[in-house]
Design a protein around this motif. Sequence first.
Motif, PDB file in Angstrom:
ATOM      1  N   ALA A   1     -18.948 -73.508  26.974  1.00 45.20           N
ATOM      2  CA  ALA A   1     -18.385 -74.186  25.812  1.00 45.20           C
ATOM      3  C   ALA A   1     -17.518 -75.358  26.243  1.00 45.20           C
ATOM      4  O   ALA A   1     -16.616 -75.197  27.055  1.00 45.20           O
TER       5      ALA A   1
ATOM      6  N   SER B   1     -15.815 -80.453  21.854  1.00 41.05           N
ATOM      7  CA  SER B   1     -16.812 -80.513  20.783  1.00 41.05           C
ATOM      8  C   SER B   1     -16.511 -79.423  19.756  1.00 41.05           C
ATOM      9  O   SER B   1     -16.479 -78.237  20.083  1.00 41.05           O
TER      10      SER B   1
ATOM     11  N   ASP C   1     -19.409 -76.971  19.557  1.00 40.71           N
ATOM     12  CA  ASP C   1     -19.388 -76.011  20.670  1.00 40.71           C
ATOM     13  C   ASP C   1     -18.335 -74.929  20.440  1.00 40.71           C
ATOM     14  O   ASP C   1     -18.561 -73.749  20.714  1.00 40.71           O
TER      15      ASP C   1
END
Length: 494
Positions: free
Chosen positions: A57, A61, A64
């Motif tokens: 991850a 983001s 994400d």
Amino acid sequence: MDNQTTNEKRPVIALTGASGYIGNNLLKKLGKQADIIALSRNGDKYEDSENVTWRSADLFSLKDAEKALEGADYAVYLVHSMMPSAKLTQAKFEDMDLILADNFAQAAKKNGVKQIIYLSGIIPPDADELSRHLRSRLEVEKVLSSYGVPVTTVRAGLIVGPKGSSFPIVKKLVKRLPMMALPKWTRQKTHPIALQDVLHALKGSIGNKKLSGESIDVGGPEIMTYKEMMIDTAEVMGKKRKLLNVPFMTVKLSRLWVSVTTGTPREMVYPLIESLIHPMVANPENMDKDLSYGKISFKEAAKSALEQEEQEKKEKEEQQQKQEKDSSNSSSSSKPVISDVRSVQRVLLPEGKTASWAASRYIDWLEEFGRPLIRTSVDQDRNAKIYMLGKEPLLSLTYSHDRSNESRALFYISGGTFAKREETPGRGRLEFRQIPNSQECIIAIHEYKPSLPWFIYTFTQAKFHLWVMYFFKRHLLKQIKQENQHPKLIIEME
């Protein structure tokens, strides 16, 4: 964390930084009583086990982050961005930390996480004069709490363990300097705590309803100065050191001295040394009787840390030897270095304006600022193109309707002569994000891959972007001044 009976469903805990110093040790402690979602930027490198599922991850983001926290009941936040996160990072660590925390908090809210546990630093009483590092830690705490998920903050001073930041610096100073000139900050009081005691506090905070929405200070059995810690560390290491108090070394000079002497990157050293103007001592009024009072003495913790470091060093050498042997029998090549860019700036918006407004204003202003060399175009779907003289756009920006709202405007960098052409669409993006409960806005470029040769890019386009962002910030401040708003914030932003 309360013990689970055999008939109860095991809690699912998302653990950030699970491959890091504190996260990996906490992972070992939690694995027997919970199912762990272990999060790391390189989670694919690790193998799942019976109670641990690894996930890759990138918390810069939001998408994400949302995927990372799927299925989690609780989330432990151990993220800090003092070190660069791209090949070229043009950003202050406090602005990057804010993006990470905002993504994490929004993702926790979307996934129905019951509680966030956050490891922070002790906040001294003189909160109006905090160092950059501590001010950022407090800002992250507020952002994590902005979306309604209860946050429990564990505030610690110097954590004594084999890795981390502060204690290894103390150890390196003792190891490398037979005679140490001690600046004024080495006489400042601090409250060291052993890694195991910090892990105990973190574990005990998970699912602890009494601490929901609360913050606690934690500390070991001794309050010490850095000078006293250096003396004790030298004794544990079996070294004799001469110490000399000096009154003339400023904090700015000290941080350079420490960075050069220890070989620690200045991105990590500078914020830490700046924080040493504050006494970092746990406040008894903020301490929990079950979790806050560490039992392990500094000497005992230092000895354990040094022994663990030596053991890990041997294991690492053995592992490297094995990898070298395996690679000699394999034709696999090393992973290429990614030439990506992260650039983050913070601006102040006029009263009542949003990140969505800022995105539109930026595109229009860019043409006004760069006329007649630069022109821009925006279609009815808010997709934008930026041109310089020619017919081909320098950059094409595709607006993401499903990932944007009034508080966030997201554009994917989808083309243009300045964007590297790829067979599959990249993750390069430009976002405008409003800081919760404020008129401040973060403008960030993530994972951008320039088409220019790297050396040329860093001395031309990268510098030009910073210049443009500086003048856009000035443009917004001028507009605010004309409306006579936020005089105090304007001074700080300038």
